[in-house]
Structures are given as structure tokens and as C-alpha cells.
Write a protein that holds these residues in place. Structure first.
Motif, PDB file in Angstrom:
ATOM      1  N   ASP A   1       0.807  -1.217   0.000  1.00 14.89           N
ATOM      2  CA  ASP A   1       0.000   0.000   0.000  1.00 14.89           C
ATOM      3  C   ASP A   1       0.846   1.277   0.000  1.00 14.89           C
ATOM      4  OD1 ASP A   1      -2.612  -0.879  -0.187  1.00 14.89           O
ATOM      5  OD2 ASP A   1      -2.738  -1.334   1.951  1.00 14.89           O
ATOM      6  N   ALA A   2       2.125   1.153   0.307  1.00 20.76           N
ATOM      7  CA  ALA A   2       2.990   2.338   0.285  1.00 20.76           C
ATOM      8  C   ALA A   2       3.270   2.718  -1.166  1.00 20.76           C
ATOM      9  CB  ALA A   2       4.290   2.055   1.023  1.00 20.76           C
ATOM     10  N   ASP A   3       3.379   4.004  -1.432  1.00 22.73           N
ATOM     11  CA  ASP A   3       3.648   4.449  -2.804  1.00 22.73           C
ATOM     12  C   ASP A   3       5.097   4.227  -3.189  1.00 22.73           C
ATOM     13  OD1 ASP A   3       1.049   6.050  -3.631  1.00 22.73           O
ATOM     14  OD2 ASP A   3       1.447   6.452  -1.521  1.00 22.73           O
ATOM     15  N   ARG A   4       5.949   4.229  -2.182  1.00 24.60           N
ATOM     16  CA  ARG A   4       7.374   4.001  -2.420  1.00 24.60           C
ATOM     17  C   ARG A   4       7.967   3.398  -1.157  1.00 24.60           C
ATOM     18  NH1 ARG A   4      10.922   6.290  -6.048  1.00 24.60           N
ATOM     19  NH2 ARG A   4       9.402   7.826  -6.757  1.00 24.60           N
ATOM     20  N   ILE A   5       9.034   2.617  -1.338  1.00 25.27           N
ATOM     21  CA  ILE A   5       9.744   2.025  -0.207  1.00 25.27           C
ATOM     22  C   ILE A   5      11.133   2.643  -0.145  1.00 25.27           C
ATOM     23  CG2 ILE A   5      10.813  -0.102   0.646  1.00 25.27           C
ATOM     24  CD1 ILE A   5       7.833  -0.203   1.029  1.00 25.27           C
ATOM     25  N   LEU A   6      11.545   3.006   1.064  1.00 24.10           N
ATOM     26  CA  LEU A   6      12.903   3.501   1.282  1.00 24.10           C
ATOM     27  C   LEU A   6      13.668   2.401   2.008  1.00 24.10           C
ATOM     28  CD1 LEU A   6      14.777   6.190   1.368  1.00 24.10           C
ATOM     29  CD2 LEU A   6      14.144   6.217   3.768  1.00 24.10           C
ATOM     30  N   LEU A   7      14.720   1.893   1.394  1.00 20.95           N
ATOM     31  CA  LEU A   7      15.539   0.868   2.040  1.00 20.95           C
ATOM     32  C   LEU A   7      16.714   1.554   2.710  1.00 20.95           C
ATOM     33  CD1 LEU A   7      15.491  -1.927  -0.706  1.00 20.95           C
ATOM     34  CD2 LEU A   7      14.066  -1.740   1.353  1.00 20.95           C
TER      35      LEU A   7
ATOM     36  N   LYS B   1      10.831  -4.924 -10.276  1.00 18.46           N
ATOM     37  CA  LYS B   1       9.613  -4.103 -10.392  1.00 18.46           C
ATOM     38  C   LYS B   1       9.360  -3.320  -9.104  1.00 18.46           C
ATOM     39  CE  LYS B   1       6.793  -7.469 -11.793  1.00 18.46           C
ATOM     40  NZ  LYS B   1       7.664  -8.602 -12.180  1.00 18.46           N
ATOM     41  N   VAL B   2      10.088  -3.673  -8.047  1.00 16.50           N
ATOM     42  CA  VAL B   2       9.910  -2.976  -6.771  1.00 16.50           C
ATOM     43  C   VAL B   2      10.533  -1.585  -6.867  1.00 16.50           C
ATOM     44  CG1 VAL B   2      10.550  -2.962  -4.324  1.00 16.50           C
ATOM     45  CG2 VAL B   2       9.907  -5.105  -5.415  1.00 16.50           C
ATOM     46  N   SER B   3       9.724  -0.579  -6.624  1.00 17.86           N
ATOM     47  CA  SER B   3      10.199   0.800  -6.694  1.00 17.86           C
ATOM     48  C   SER B   3      10.753   1.193  -5.323  1.00 17.86           C
ATOM     49  CB  SER B   3       9.016   1.704  -7.085  1.00 17.86           C
ATOM     50  OG  SER B   3       9.334   3.038  -6.828  1.00 17.86           O
ATOM     51  N   PHE B   4      12.082   1.301  -5.226  1.00 19.39           N
ATOM     52  CA  PHE B   4      12.651   1.642  -3.924  1.00 19.39           C
ATOM     53  C   PHE B   4      13.641   2.790  -4.040  1.00 19.39           C
ATOM     54  CE2 PHE B   4      15.807  -1.301  -5.613  1.00 19.39           C
ATOM     55  CZ  PHE B   4      17.020  -0.815  -5.134  1.00 19.39           C
ATOM     56  N   MET B   5      13.800   3.472  -2.928  1.00 15.91           N
ATOM     57  CA  MET B   5      14.805   4.523  -2.812  1.00 15.91           C
ATOM     58  C   MET B   5      15.876   3.988  -1.873  1.00 15.91           C
ATOM     59  SD  MET B   5      14.176   8.501  -1.660  1.00 15.91           S
ATOM     60  CE  MET B   5      14.190   9.322  -3.244  1.00 15.91           C
ATOM     61  N   LEU B   6      17.142   4.203  -2.206  1.00 13.78           N
ATOM     62  CA  LEU B   6      18.249   3.676  -1.403  1.00 13.78           C
ATOM     63  C   LEU B   6      18.763   4.755  -0.451  1.00 13.78           C
ATOM     64  CD1 LEU B   6      20.182   1.208  -1.014  1.00 13.78           C
ATOM     65  CD2 LEU B   6      21.748   2.376  -2.570  1.00 13.78           C
ATOM     66  N   SER B   7      18.941   4.350   0.811  1.00 13.74           N
ATOM     67  CA  SER B   7      19.431   5.273   1.823  1.00 13.74           C
ATOM     68  C   SER B   7      20.375   4.530   2.756  1.00 13.74           C
ATOM     69  CB  SER B   7      18.229   5.823   2.601  1.00 13.74           C
ATOM     70  OG  SER B   7      18.642   6.821   3.500  1.00 13.74           O
ATOM     71  N   GLY B   8      21.012   5.265   3.641  1.00 19.51           N
ATOM     72  CA  GLY B   8      21.867   4.624   4.643  1.00 19.51           C
ATOM     73  C   GLY B   8      23.336   4.701   4.299  1.00 19.51           C
ATOM     74  N   GLY B   9      24.032   5.647   4.890  1.00 23.10           N
ATOM     75  CA  GLY B   9      25.487   5.725   4.719  1.00 23.10           C
ATOM     76  C   GLY B   9      25.959   6.210   3.359  1.00 23.10           C
TER      77      GLY B   9
END
Length: 219
Positions: A123-129, A159-167
Motif C-alpha cells: 500500500d505504500a507508494d514508495r519504499i525507502l531501504l 519491479k519494486v520501486s525503492f529509494m536507497l538510503s543509509g550511509g
């Protein structure tokens, strides 16, 4: 999905201007009182007006109550809500329908099993990993400057729309984009000279490095 660069934890007009001037696609305002990047509703309102029409405005909340959300939305008028706590998939869906605007859910990653939660948050529009925070009492939910092992994402459904974060920082963002093939990156502590103190030169260097890496990834 377009390539996106997000500068998070902006808390002064000067550093926000540096991010906007360098071409940030998204700018993040943190509403977590114990974070060195926390902004008051009044300051958040002013910064949001400064960014309006120039970048997507994101407000970052941690396990917020309905009142917290209502206040943040009214003051900051974000284009996107970022949930950075232990919000359940049901709560994410509830908040999304309540605010009538997109929601990005942050998930902490340290080992392969952490990625199994991805399917729950459809249900989230985007995932932040993001990198899972260290297990210390004073650890913040993000902005700790620690990357996770990007190779964990090798088997991820493209197909998973994710944004990369962390360090992430100006020196490693190109390698992160190359290894993970992410189309969106998010930085906070990696462009700082001290906790919560953003550096315009590092912001510009990060955006330049990410843009170059995105361009190379498309060839």
C-alpha cells in the motif's frame, strides 16, 4: 520511474537553497524531536514555502499519532509523507487514506530476511531501504551514516520501486547506484560536517556524483 535524488534533514534556509540550487528532486524535513535535524512546525512551514514548486517536499515522521500527522500536513503541506518508524502495513494504508497524498515507508535492512517485509507494504507508494540503526539506546531511526551490504539487493524483484538510503555520501553514491541499480537515492548525514549541519559543497558534490552515475547506468 525517473531518477530521483533526495536531500533529507534540511533545517536552514541556506542549506535548503544549496540543495534546490544543485537540483535536488526531493527535500526532506524531519519531525523527530530527538533528532539533530528536527524542525519546528513554524520553521518547517517557512522551509516548505521556500521549496514549493522547486522540489518535492517530504516530511519525515516516526510512529506518528493522528494529531502529529494533521499538524505536520497543515504546517508543511508536504508532497509526500515518509514514515520512518515501526508503522504496520495497516497503519501505512490508514495514514495514506487520511492525508490523501503519497506515503513512503522506510524499512531497515541488515540481512536478507529484512527484505521479506517488502511484500507487506504494497500500500505504500514508495519504499525507502535504509540501513538498520545500530542497537544502541541513543541510535536514531536513520541518519546514522552507516550503509548496509548493498549486495543483499541482488535478488530483489526489479519491479519494486525503492529509494536507497543509509550511509551514502559523495564518494560512494556512484558505486551504490552501480551495484543496486536503484533509480532513487536519499542522503542526510553523508552531506554534513556535524550532526544536523549540512554542507552546501557536499550537497552539490553528492548530487553531481549521483547524476553522473544515473546517466552511466542508462548506457
Amino acid at each position: 520511474m525517473d531518477n530521483l535524488i533526495k536531500i533529507c534533514g534540511l533545517s536552514t534556509p541556506e542549506t535548503l537553497d544549496a540543495a534546490l540550487g544543485a537540483g535536488a528532486d526531493m527535500v526532506g524535513f524531519v519531525r523527530i524531536p530527538r533528532s539533530p535535524r528536527h524542525v519546528s512546525l513554524d520553521l518547517g512551514h517557512k522551509l516548505s514555502l521556500q521549496a514549493r514548486g522547486r522540489a518535492q517536499r517530504v516530511v519525515l515522521l516516526l510512529n506518528p499519532g493522528d494529531e502529529d500527522i494533521a499538524q505536520a500536513v497543515e504546517a508543511i503541506n508536504p508532497d509526500l509523507i515518509q514514515l520512518h518508524g515501526s508503522e504496520s502495513p495497516e497503519r501505512v494504508a490508514e495514514i495514506r487514506s487520511m492525508v490523501k497524498r503519497p506515503v513512503m515507508k522506510a524499512l531497515g535492512v541488515a540481512e536478507p530476511s529484512d527484505l521479506q517485509a517488502l511484500t507487506s507494504y504494497a500500500d505504500a507508494d514508495r519504499i525507502l531501504l535504509d540501513a538498520k540503526p545500530p542497537r544502541t539506546a541513543d541510535a536514531l531511526p536513520g541518519g546514522n551514516g552507516i550503509p548496509f551490504d548493498w549486495r543483499l539487493l541482488n535478488g530483489l524483484d526489479r519491479k519494486v520501486s525503492f529509494m536507497l538510503s543509509g550511509g551514502l555520501n559523495p564518494d560512494n553514491v556512484a558505486e551504490a547506484i552501480r551495484l543496486t541499480r536503484t533509480q532513487a537515492v536519499d542522503v542526510s548525514s553523508g552531506v554534513e560536517v556535524g550532526p544536523g549541519r549540512k554542507d552546501p559543497a557536499r550537497i552539490e558534490a553528492f548530487i553531481r556524483a549521483a547524476r553522473t552515475a544515473f546517466a552511466a547506468a542508462h548506457h
